[in-house]
Design an enzyme around this catalytic site. Structure first.
Site, PDB file in Angstrom:
ATOM      1  N   ASN A   1       0.832  -0.983   0.089  1.00  0.00           N
ATOM      2  CA  ASN A   1      -0.237  -0.175  -0.123  1.00  0.00           C
ATOM      3  C   ASN A   1       1.060   1.243  -0.093  1.00  0.00           C
ATOM      4  O   ASN A   1       1.960   0.461   0.412  1.00  0.00           O
ATOM      5  CB  ASN A   1      -0.994   0.061   0.618  1.00  0.00           C
ATOM      6  CG  ASN A   1      -0.544   0.073   2.545  1.00  0.00           C
ATOM      7  OD1 ASN A   1       0.642   0.906   2.895  1.00  0.00           O
ATOM      8  ND2 ASN A   1      -0.611   0.059   3.374  1.00  0.00           N
TER       9      ASN A   1
ATOM     10  N   ASP B   1       2.606  -8.586   9.364  1.00  0.00           N
ATOM     11  CA  ASP B   1       0.954  -7.763   9.092  1.00  0.00           C
ATOM     12  C   ASP B   1      -0.165  -8.442  10.516  1.00  0.00           C
ATOM     13  O   ASP B   1      -1.100  -8.281   9.919  1.00  0.00           O
ATOM     14  CB  ASP B   1       0.664  -7.574   7.826  1.00  0.00           C
ATOM     15  CG  ASP B   1       1.050  -5.928   7.153  1.00  0.00           C
ATOM     16  OD1 ASP B   1       1.863  -5.661   7.944  1.00  0.00           O
ATOM     17  OD2 ASP B   1       1.453  -6.193   5.649  1.00  0.00           O
TER      18      ASP B   1
ATOM     19  N   ARG C   1       0.060 -11.988   2.640  1.00  0.00           N
ATOM     20  CA  ARG C   1      -0.730 -11.679   3.555  1.00  0.00           C
ATOM     21  C   ARG C   1      -1.339 -12.917   3.824  1.00  0.00           C
ATOM     22  O   ARG C   1      -1.672 -13.677   4.796  1.00  0.00           O
ATOM     23  CB  ARG C   1      -1.215 -10.633   3.818  1.00  0.00           C
ATOM     24  CG  ARG C   1      -0.951  -9.328   4.290  1.00  0.00           C
ATOM     25  CD  ARG C   1      -1.624  -8.309   5.120  1.00  0.00           C
ATOM     26  NE  ARG C   1      -2.194  -8.409   6.499  1.00  0.00           N
ATOM     27  CZ  ARG C   1      -2.602  -7.722   7.385  1.00  0.00           C
ATOM     28  NH1 ARG C   1      -3.333  -6.857   6.832  1.00  0.00           N
ATOM     29  NH2 ARG C   1      -3.321  -8.044   8.419  1.00  0.00           N
TER      30      ARG C   1
ATOM     31  N   HIS D   1      -8.649   0.169   2.558  1.00  0.00           N
ATOM     32  CA  HIS D   1      -9.423  -0.347   3.777  1.00  0.00           C
ATOM     33  C   HIS D   1     -10.809   0.254   3.418  1.00  0.00           C
ATOM     34  O   HIS D   1     -10.144   1.682   4.043  1.00  0.00           O
ATOM     35  CB  HIS D   1      -8.916  -0.861   4.800  1.00  0.00           C
ATOM     36  CG  HIS D   1      -8.097  -2.717   4.096  1.00  0.00           C
ATOM     37  ND1 HIS D   1      -6.797  -3.097   5.180  1.00  0.00           N
ATOM     38  CD2 HIS D   1      -7.845  -3.503   3.491  1.00  0.00           C
ATOM     39  CE1 HIS D   1      -6.096  -3.998   4.708  1.00  0.00           C
ATOM     40  NE2 HIS D   1      -7.507  -4.393   3.877  1.00  0.00           N
TER      41      HIS D   1
ATOM     42  N   ASP E   1     -11.732   0.572   6.848  1.00  0.00           N
ATOM     43  CA  ASP E   1     -11.504   1.319   7.808  1.00  0.00           C
ATOM     44  C   ASP E   1     -11.053   2.145   7.612  1.00  0.00           C
ATOM     45  O   ASP E   1     -10.261   3.337   8.916  1.00  0.00           O
ATOM     46  CB  ASP E   1     -11.693   0.210   8.915  1.00  0.00           C
ATOM     47  CG  ASP E   1      -9.674  -0.663   8.667  1.00  0.00           C
ATOM     48  OD1 ASP E   1      -9.552  -0.400   7.195  1.00  0.00           O
ATOM     49  OD2 ASP E   1     -10.003  -1.874   9.627  1.00  0.00           O
TER      50      ASP E   1
ATOM     51  N   ALA F   1       2.908   1.111   8.061  1.00  0.00           N
ATOM     52  CA  ALA F   1       2.310   0.200   7.680  1.00  0.00           C
ATOM     53  C   ALA F   1       0.869  -0.005   6.941  1.00  0.00           C
ATOM     54  O   ALA F   1       0.581  -0.864   6.035  1.00  0.00           O
ATOM     55  CB  ALA F   1       2.747  -1.618   8.443  1.00  0.00           C
TER      56      ALA F   1
ATOM     57  N   CYS G   1      -7.343  -0.597  12.946  1.00  0.00           N
ATOM     58  CA  CYS G   1      -6.853  -1.954  12.371  1.00  0.00           C
ATOM     59  C   CYS G   1      -5.732  -3.219  13.486  1.00  0.00           C
ATOM     60  O   CYS G   1      -5.497  -4.648  12.965  1.00  0.00           O
ATOM     61  CB  CYS G   1      -5.376  -1.514  11.012  1.00  0.00           C
ATOM     62  SG  CYS G   1      -5.862  -0.290   9.583  1.00  0.00           S
TER      63      CYS G   1
HETATM   64  N1  ARG Z   1       0.081  -3.183   5.843  1.00  0.00           N
HETATM   65  C1  ARG Z   1      -1.407  -4.049   5.815  1.00  0.00           C
HETATM   66  C2  ARG Z   1      -1.898  -3.864   4.518  1.00  0.00           C
HETATM   67  O1  ARG Z   1      -1.575  -3.797   3.899  1.00  0.00           O
HETATM   68  C3  ARG Z   1      -2.307  -2.865   6.809  1.00  0.00           C
HETATM   69  C4  ARG Z   1      -3.872  -3.455   7.075  1.00  0.00           C
HETATM   70  C5  ARG Z   1      -3.912  -2.610   7.760  1.00  0.00           C
HETATM   71  N2  ARG Z   1      -5.029  -2.667   8.394  1.00  0.00           N
HETATM   72  C6  ARG Z   1      -6.887  -2.446   8.041  1.00  0.00           C
HETATM   73  N3  ARG Z   1      -7.380  -2.714   8.034  1.00  0.00           N
HETATM   74  N4  ARG Z   1      -6.798  -0.632   7.258  1.00  0.00           N
HETATM   75  O2  ARG Z   1      -2.434  -5.145   4.276  1.00  0.00           O
END
Ligand code: ARG
Length: 275
Positions: A21, A64, A89, A165, A167, A253, A259
């Site tokens: 990301n 992560d 992931r 995302h 959230d 991250a 998160c």
């Molecule tokens: N580095 C992780 C990813 O890119 C961060 C995830 C963050 N989580 C969230 N629920 N926004 O997947």
């Protein structure tokens, strides 16, 4: 208020080991001691607020795994496991599945070929499931969940890669009230939110970029990444207490308070009347 339960994972093996990301930069990396202290601050704050925090055992090679929000979607005693878009992931899923299976949940998997990143992209506000798609999750996965759970699903296209995302740009506070960053959605998505949520609190771009929307709500308290004074003032106007925590090691991250947590009392959480 029933005792809220939240799943967290200590950051023992947290780090920036890949870039999936726009926030992540391997060359910048993270500072383990700071990350530990910040995570501990969030953990202890939740405990003080009366939350029962459950801990997942950290695993080497899964940097992560700390972002438990992405494990899946909790609905009563059912756990709908994520299907991560990125292979780095997807390796987390066996850990999450084992934890849920070992704690009395029924672990369910979505059909092959649809991506779904759990409570990162699927959030209840009252009985309705608000679902972000395009960058990580597919709209088809949310439709599948809506049918399975017999709930109304409102798909929201995410149009800004920084807010990949749901959230990161939307946070249900109580039924009928939510925080959001309007520009993370297209006009249609903005209309959907305005039509289905009585009181929407917009955050300004500078605060959205400090992960203001990635907040954790516990009863009448909202835990927000430090640096979102305007949002805090608005939330206080709604009668909420605001606790600021510095979580910038995790912003590296692409995540913050929300998160790092997963509500285990899932749908109930969104339906609480805390008034
Ligand atoms: N580095 C992780 C990813 O890119 C961060 C995830 C963050 N989580 C969230 N629920 N926004 O997947």
């Amino acid at each position: 208020m029933p005792t809220p339960r939240i799943l967290m994972c200590p950051p023992d093996f947290y780090g920036i080991e890949y870039e999936i990301n726009p926030w992540m930069s391997r060359s910048r990396g993270s500072t383990p001691e700071r990350a530990h202290a910040q995570w501990r601050g969030l953990h202890d704050t939740l405990v003080k607020l009366g939350v029962q925090v459950e801990l997942l055992t950290p695993q080497p090679g899964l940097p992560d795994l700390v972002f438990t929000a992405n494990a899946g979607l909790v609905f009563g005693q059912r756990f709908f496991s994520s299907r991560f878009r990125h292979e780095v992931r997807a390796r987390e899923s066996p850990c999450f599945d084992a934890w849920f299976a070992g704690h009395g949940f029924t672990v369910e998997h979505l059909p092959d070929g649809m991506f779904f990143e759990g409570a990162g992209d699927a959030l209840f506000c009252g009985p309705t499931l608000f679902a972000g798609y395009r960058i990580r999750s597919d709209a088809a996965s949310h439709q599948h969940l809506g049918k399975t759970l017999n709930r109304l699903v409102l798909p929201l296209e995410l149009v800004d890669r920084r807010f990949y995302h749901l959230d990161t740009c939307f946070c249900p506070v109580v039924p009928g009230r939510a925080i959001y960053f309007p520009e993370a959605f297209d006009h249609y998505g903005q209309r959907v939110l305005e039509t289905h949520i009585d009181k929407l609190l917009p955050v300004v771009e500078a605060e959205a970029a400090r992960f203001a929307c990635n907040a954790v709500v516990v009863g009448k308290t909202v835990i927000v990444n430090a640096g979102s004074e305007r949002l805090a003032a608005d939330l206080r106007g709604w009668g909420f207490d605001v606790i600021f925590l510095e979580l910038d090691e995790f912003i590296k991250a692409g995540g913050s308070a929300k998160c790092l947590t997963l509500r285990l009392d899932g749908e109930d959480a969104a339906a609480w009347d805390v008034g």
